[in-house]
Motif scaffolding. Structure first.
Motif: not given
Length: 124
Positions: A85-89
């Motif tokens: 999971y990409d926390p930024r996007t």
């Protein structure tokens, strides 16, 4: 010197145990092939569910509680199972190549992918 050819009549069985029987040999044309599966629509028509009491469970009025298992996380780009999971996007991804692609996407595309998953948020 020429070799003599000896002709012998060999009797071979019609079915060798190590060979798989083909369907056309097992079931000649026109014979039944065994179990036939019915679709839900065929079952409903055959069972005459209109005659059953309304509170008795059957295929027409079945209700089930929500699943106790957590839903699978799917990669937003590829559709594969996503352990990351990409926390930024906020997008889920399956491997490092997809992560590089996600980081290079413009914000507008990221919002569209999140909207497809009904997780659209306003990113700053």
């Amino acid at each position: 010197m020429e070799h003599e050819v000896v002709h012998a009549e060999l009797v071979l069985p019609t079915h060798l145990s190590f060979k798989r029987i083909q369907m056309y040999e097992k079931y000649p044309k026109g014979q039944s092939r065994g179990r036939h599966w019915k679709h839900l629509k065929q079952i409903i028509q055959a069972e005459n569910y209109q005659n059953y009491p309304p509170n008795e469970p059957n295929y027409v009025n079945i209700e089930s509680p929500p699943s106790m298992h957590p839903c699978k996380r799917i990669c937003d780009i590829t559709g594969y199972e996503a352990p990351y999971y990409d926390p930024r996007t906020g997008l889920r991804y399956a491997n490092a190549d997809i992560f590089k692609l996600i980081r290079s996407l413009p914000n507008e595309y990221v919002q569209r992918y999140l909207a497809l998953r009904n997780a659209a948020v306003v990113l700053k």
